[in-house]
Structure formats: structure tokens, C-alpha cells
Enzyme design. Structure first.
Site, PDB file in Angstrom:
ATOM      1  CE  LYS A  23      35.270  43.958  31.272  1.00 16.35           C
ATOM      2  NZ  LYS A  23      36.380  44.423  32.126  1.00 16.35           N
ATOM      3  CG  ASN A  24      38.596  41.893  29.870  1.00 17.75           C
ATOM      4  OD1 ASN A  24      38.144  42.971  30.299  1.00 17.75           O
ATOM      5  ND2 ASN A  24      38.322  40.602  30.272  1.00 17.75           N
ATOM      6  NE  ARG A  92      42.062  42.553  39.343  1.00 18.85           N
ATOM      7  CZ  ARG A  92      42.791  42.476  40.221  1.00 18.85           C
ATOM      8  NH1 ARG A  92      42.709  42.683  41.405  1.00 18.85           N
ATOM      9  NH2 ARG A  92      44.175  41.631  40.332  1.00 18.85           N
ATOM     10  CB  CYS A 116      33.136  42.555  39.373  1.00 16.19           C
ATOM     11  SG  CYS A 116      32.019  43.343  37.929  1.00 16.19           S
ATOM     12  NE  ARG A 121      39.167  40.929  39.812  1.00 14.22           N
ATOM     13  CZ  ARG A 121      38.254  41.110  38.845  1.00 14.22           C
ATOM     14  NH1 ARG A 121      37.152  41.683  38.887  1.00 14.22           N
ATOM     15  NH2 ARG A 121      38.922  40.788  37.632  1.00 14.22           N
ATOM     16  N   PRO A 122      43.688  40.756  44.869  1.00 15.75           N
ATOM     17  CG  PRO A 122      45.122  39.081  45.454  1.00 15.75           C
ATOM     18  CD  PRO A 122      43.614  39.339  45.073  1.00 15.75           C
ATOM     19  CB  VAL A 123      46.959  44.933  42.927  1.00 11.05           C
ATOM     20  CG1 VAL A 123      45.722  45.039  41.944  1.00 11.05           C
ATOM     21  CG2 VAL A 123      47.080  45.925  43.754  1.00 11.05           C
ATOM     22  CG  ASP A 124      49.559  39.984  45.675  1.00 14.06           C
ATOM     23  OD1 ASP A 124      48.502  39.812  44.851  1.00 14.06           O
ATOM     24  OD2 ASP A 124      49.804  38.743  46.526  1.00 14.06           O
ATOM     25  CG  ASP A 306      35.513  37.503  32.674  1.00 19.13           C
ATOM     26  OD1 ASP A 306      35.614  37.348  33.632  1.00 19.13           O
ATOM     27  OD2 ASP A 306      36.168  38.308  31.825  1.00 19.13           O
ATOM     28  NE  ARG A 398      32.830  47.727  36.058  1.00 19.73           N
ATOM     29  CZ  ARG A 398      33.746  47.198  36.965  1.00 19.73           C
ATOM     30  NH1 ARG A 398      33.291  46.763  37.782  1.00 19.73           N
ATOM     31  NH2 ARG A 398      35.033  47.186  36.643  1.00 19.73           N
TER      32      ARG A 398
HETATM   33  C1  UD1 Z   1      41.225  39.972  33.902  1.00 19.63           C
HETATM   34  C2  UD1 Z   1      40.187  40.431  33.241  1.00 19.63           C
HETATM   35  C3  UD1 Z   1      38.911  39.624  33.708  1.00 19.63           C
HETATM   36  C4  UD1 Z   1      38.920  37.950  33.862  1.00 19.63           C
HETATM   37  C5  UD1 Z   1      40.314  37.807  34.408  1.00 19.63           C
HETATM   38  C6  UD1 Z   1      40.634  36.307  34.506  1.00 19.63           C
HETATM   39  C7  UD1 Z   1      40.766  42.533  32.227  1.00 19.63           C
HETATM   40  C8  UD1 Z   1      40.468  44.194  32.539  1.00 19.63           C
HETATM   41  N1  UD1 Z   1      40.061  41.761  33.322  1.00 19.63           N
HETATM   42  O1  UD1 Z   1      41.193  40.304  35.089  1.00 19.63           O
HETATM   43  O2  UD1 Z   1      37.578  39.842  33.002  1.00 19.63           O
HETATM   44  O3  UD1 Z   1      38.055  37.402  34.808  1.00 19.63           O
HETATM   45  O4  UD1 Z   1      41.403  38.527  33.817  1.00 19.63           O
HETATM   46  O5  UD1 Z   1      40.840  35.796  33.145  1.00 19.63           O
HETATM   47  O6  UD1 Z   1      41.451  42.124  31.532  1.00 19.63           O
HETATM   48  N2  UD1 Z   1      45.894  37.472  41.485  1.00 19.63           N
HETATM   49  C9  UD1 Z   1      46.633  37.827  42.567  1.00 19.63           C
HETATM   50  N3  UD1 Z   1      47.336  38.792  42.820  1.00 19.63           N
HETATM   51  C10 UD1 Z   1      47.591  39.831  41.724  1.00 19.63           C
HETATM   52  C11 UD1 Z   1      46.998  39.494  40.496  1.00 19.63           C
HETATM   53  C12 UD1 Z   1      46.080  38.396  40.401  1.00 19.63           C
HETATM   54  O7  UD1 Z   1      46.467  36.843  43.581  1.00 19.63           O
HETATM   55  O8  UD1 Z   1      48.354  40.518  41.872  1.00 19.63           O
HETATM   56  C13 UD1 Z   1      44.984  36.394  41.299  1.00 19.63           C
HETATM   57  C14 UD1 Z   1      43.459  36.758  41.465  1.00 19.63           C
HETATM   58  O9  UD1 Z   1      43.162  36.989  42.489  1.00 19.63           O
HETATM   59  C15 UD1 Z   1      42.891  35.628  40.635  1.00 19.63           C
HETATM   60  C16 UD1 Z   1      43.714  35.177  39.712  1.00 19.63           C
HETATM   61  O10 UD1 Z   1      45.342  35.876  40.183  1.00 19.63           O
HETATM   62  O11 UD1 Z   1      42.429  34.649  41.372  1.00 19.63           O
HETATM   63  C17 UD1 Z   1      43.712  35.731  38.264  1.00 19.63           C
HETATM   64  O12 UD1 Z   1      43.298  37.332  38.050  1.00 19.63           O
HETATM   65  P1  UD1 Z   1      43.956  38.109  36.885  1.00 19.63           P
HETATM   66  O13 UD1 Z   1      44.036  37.148  35.837  1.00 19.63           O
HETATM   67  O14 UD1 Z   1      44.851  39.005  37.335  1.00 19.63           O
HETATM   68  O15 UD1 Z   1      42.369  38.834  36.419  1.00 19.63           O
HETATM   69  P2  UD1 Z   1      42.599  40.373  36.038  1.00 19.63           P
HETATM   70  O16 UD1 Z   1      43.752  40.628  35.337  1.00 19.63           O
HETATM   71  O17 UD1 Z   1      42.273  41.355  37.385  1.00 19.63           O
END
Ligand code: UD1
Length: 415
Positions: A23-24, A92, A116, A121-124, A306, A398
Site C-alpha cells: 500500500k505504502n 493522509r 488513521c 499527523r501534521p503536513v507542515d 506500523d 484500508r
Molecule cells: C508513512 C506511512 C505510514 C507509516 C509512516 C512512518 C504511507 C502512505 N504511510 O506515513 O504507514 O506509519 O510513514 O513510517 O506511506 N511529521 C511532521 N510534519 C510533517 C510530516 C511528518 O511533524 O509534515 C511527523 C509525523 O507527525 C510523525 C513523523 O513525522 O511523527 C513521521 O511521519 P511520516 O514519516 O511523515 O509518516 P507518513 O508519511 O504520513
């Protein structure tokens, strides 16, 4: 209507099972197909609800996106910069569609993504990277408008932490940007290498994926390709944990054991038998299991966040103590309530789950509250005595197209 699953526990698992595509990996590849001038065929894609949501986004922005048997074919340039709210909010990974749409159309209208409930889970970091590459961003409530009327430009970016998604956003933005993008502090997950390999197959110039420094040379345009996404290491981990909980002996085929080495190592230390070949692992549990002591998750190649609830579910059956700390997300162990309902001695303290394992579990009525936590309840139920009724299985759908069928094929009794 939520979906439910009923698991009759106490049956050992035997046989061979093939691991589906990840999936990822599929989700970012579907986003990447927006960059391609010609059609993209992704082979043997699992029918996950997150994949259907991605196809919904692709169609809403004007691309053709259809199943052809087990393959997904995406074609046609995007023509609309407005992402559909329902799909965007549910998942997300919808944030990954922003960079390619911005690159192709110079504008994208979207919303902050959902996903989830495993913590904030910010996107900043995604947005800051796009800003550094020339995007202008306006936010009103949860609505976002990103514009780059003169296109994106390569630059040097330093991620504050190794985010998988933000690394993928930079790859997607950099491929057709003007000049070179250098990313420091990149995440090193294998799915990022898979994305880079796909982009390069389409004419992109990405180097260093799998390390923490990635160089992306912008090219004018990408062409289409046929591509088989990598296997799902978390699905493979789920199966390994399932046999550890249920007992039995299974071969997990089509996925290199090195992709989920830490999970196999923990199970082996707990008393499972593990043998590895280049493309498969055979995991057996005949006797008793031991607790694993202290475990922590982290970015690749450490134990994957995960996999943490799945490993926890297996170690409920290990005599002694396991203390599992998730360093990536703050609310990873929503499944603990379900574990406790089955009679497990578990306690969540902040990011840590404490298990005093080895007590027999009994079937109960439980609720999945996130994807991997839901799968962890299935794993625990396989090793419990009696029937477990799991509500909220739409979370499981999912990320697993056919978890029930895969386990039934190995001898589990699941409805
Ligand atoms: C991806 C995976 C998810 C997995 C995660 C960590 C996909 C679709 N999903 O999620 O299954 O659990 O990697 O291996 O590939 N963060 C921020 N700001 C941001 C982005 C991230 O603070 O803009 C923080 C998050 O809150 C978290 C950490 O960075 O604590 C890691 O998150 P991230 O690696 O970005 O996870 P995803 O890419 O969402």
C-alpha cells in the site's frame, strides 16, 4: 455501516502465502503517475479502500484511472486543480497528490488530509518544502490553495525529521522542477526507493534514495511506464506475527525477509523458528513464547512503527514482560483496549505499551480503531480461545485487501 469480522481462535496456521504489493508504495506511485505524459500501468495492485480513494482523486482531477484485471492503468494529463474533499480528508496520503498537481497545473486546491488516528499527523514539512521550491500557500481553516504559476524550482532542502511522506513530496516536486533539488535528512524507507526507481523508469533523475541525502535533477517531462510495486513488508510482518500468535508453520513468499528483518528477529528471540531465503521467510511456532524485553520503533531499518501493534499482539502470548515504545507516533496503541478485553495484561503509558504476557486470552467483542491496530486485534484473536468479534474492520480494509482470505487459506476460521 461498519464492517465486522469474526475470528474463531485456537487454530494453528499452515501453508504458503504470497505477499501482495505494498500500500505504502502503490499510493505514492499513483500520485507520481500524475507527472507522466504517457499512460502508467501498475501491476498486481491490491484492491484496498485507500487505493480506490486514490483512483477517485485521479478521476476527479481529470485523469483516466481504471482497473484492468489486477492492474491499475492511469492515463491522460490532469485538467482540474481541485482535489475531491471526501477522498482527501479520508486518507493522509492524499497530501502526496499536491506536488504533482502543482507541477503539472501550477495550482492545487486541497484540504488538510485525514488518516488513521494514531497521533497528530501534521503536513507542515511537506508545505515548507514546497514553499522553498517556489509555491505560494494560503490556508483558510482546513482548506489549502497552493500556487506556482511559474513552476517549481530546485533548491536545497533540509527536513526537520525523517518523514516518509515529506521525502516523497520532495521527490515528486523535484522531478520536473527547474534545476537540481538536494534533500538532506531524507527518510530511508524502501518505499521511497521504489518511488525513485519508478520515477527514474519514467525518465526522472533521482539519486541517493535509501540514504538520507537525495539528489533530484529536474527534467522537462516524464513519460509513462509499466511497473510492479514492491511487496508489502507490513503485510508480511502481519502474517509472521499471526503464526507466532496462532502457532503453526507458514512460508511467507514474495517478500525479501530483509525488508522486515527486525520483526523476524524479535519473533525468533521470542522463541519462533525463522528461516530465510532471498525472497521468502518460513516462520514456525510450536512451543511457548517469551517476552521480548524492551523494544523501540524508528525509521528504516529499525523496527517499523506500523509493525509495532502487530508485534505487540504476538508478544501477548510471550511469557514475561515486553515494553514497546513507539518513537514515531504518539498514539500507536489504540488496540490495547481490545487486547485488555481479551484478558491481556497491558498498559499504555504515553508512547509506550507494557505487556505482561503469557496469560491465555479469550475471545471478546472488540473494535478496530486504526488500520494496524485493527490487524493486531485479528492477530491476537487467532491465538485466543473462542470467538472474537471485531468491529470497525473498514480500517483494516484500508491496508489489507484480503487479510481474512489469506489467513483462512492458512487454516484460520474467519467470517
Ligand atoms: C508513512 C506511512 C505510514 C507509516 C509512516 C512512518 C504511507 C502512505 N504511510 O506515513 O504507514 O506509519 O510513514 O513510517 O506511506 N511529521 C511532521 N510534519 C510533517 C510530516 C511528518 O511533524 O509534515 C511527523 C509525523 O507527525 C510523525 C513523523 O513525522 O511523527 C513521521 O511521519 P511520516 O514519516 O511523515 O509518516 P507518513 O508519511 O504520513
Amino acid at each position: 455501516m461498519g464492517r465486522t469480522m469474526t475470528v474463531q481462535g485456537g487454530r494453528s496456521l499452515y501453508g504458503t502465502v504470497e505477499v501482495p504489493a505494498a500500500k505504502n508504495s502503490v499510493l505514492p506511485l499513483l500520485a507520481a503517475s500524475l507527472l507522466c505524459g504517457g499512460p502508467v500501468r501498475l501491476e498486481q495492485v491490491p484492491r484496498l479502500s485507500d487505493v480506490e480513494d486514490c483512483l477517485g482523486i485521479l478521476r476527479a482531477v481529470g485523469c483516466g484511472a481504471a482497473w484492468e484485471g489486477e492492474d491499475v492503468v492511469v492515463g491522460g494529463p490532469p485538467s482540474c486543480c481541485r482535489m475531491p474533499l471526501a477522498e482527501t480528508a479520508r486518507m493522509r496520503a492524499s497530501v502526496l497528490f499536491a506536488a504533482p498537481l502543482l507541477a503539472r497545473l501550477g495550482r492545487v486546491e486541497t484540504a488538510l488530509p485525514g488518516g488513521c488516528r494514531i497521533g497528530a499527523r501534521p503536513v507542515d514539512w511537506h508545505l515548507a518544502a514546497l514553499e522553498q521550491m517556489g509555491a505560494q500557500i494560503t490556508q483558510a481553516g482546513d482548506r489549502l490553495v497552493l500556487t506556482a504559476p511559474w513552476g517549481l524550482r530546485g533548491t536545497e532542502i533540509c527536513l526537520p525529521g525523517p518523514s516518509v511522506g515529506a521525502t516523497e513530496t520532495v521527490l515528486l516536486a523535484g522531478c520536473t522542477a527547474r534545476g537540481e533539488t538536494i534533500l538532506h535528512g531524507a527518510a530511508r524507507e524502501p518505499e521511497i526507493c521504489d518511488l525513485a526507481q519508478f520515477l527514474n523508469r519514467c525518465g526522472g533523475k533521482v539519486q541517493g534514495a535509501g540514504t538520507d541525502e537525495i539528489h533530484i535533477q529536474g527534467v522537462g517531462a516524464l513519460h509513462g511506464a509499466t511497473y510492479r510495486p514492491m511487496p508489502d513488508r507490513i503485510c508480511a510482518s502481519t502474517l509472521a506475527c499471526a503464526v507466532a500468535a496462532a502457532r503453526g508453520w507458514i512460508t511467507i513468499a514474495g517478500c525479501s525477509p530483509s525488508l522486515y528483518g527486525p520483526v523476524l528477529d524479535v519473533l525468533e528471540q521470542a522463541g519462533c523458528t525463522v528461516s530465510r531465503t532471498a525472497g521468502s521467510a518460513t516462520v514456525g511456532r510450536m512451543g511457548s513464547l517469551q517476552g521480548a524485553g524492551r523494544l523501540v520503533t524508528g525509521g528504516y531499518p529499525a523496527l517499523a512503527t506500523d509493525a509495532a501493534p502487530l508485534v505487540a499482539a504476538a508478544l501477548l502470548f510471550g511469557e514475561g514482560t515486553t515494553v514497546l515504545e513507539d518513537r514515531v507516533f504518539e498514539a500507536r496503541f489504540g488496540c490495547a483496549e481490545g487486547f485488555a478485553a481479551m484478558g491481556a495484561q497491558v498498559k499504555v503509558e504515553g508512547r509506550t505499551l507494557r505487556i505482561r504476557g503469557g496469560r491465555p486470552l479469550r475471545g471478546a467483542a472488540v473494535t478496530a480503531c486504526d488500520l494496524r491496530g485493527g490487524a493486531a486485534l485479528v492477530v491476537a484473536a487467532l491465538g485466543a480461545q473462542g470467538k472474537t468479534r471485531i468491529a470497525g474492520c473498514e480500517y483494516i480494509a484500508r491496508g489489507y485487501a484480503s487479510l481474512g482470505e489469506m489467513l483462512t487459506g492458512l487454516g484460520a476460521r474467519i467470517e
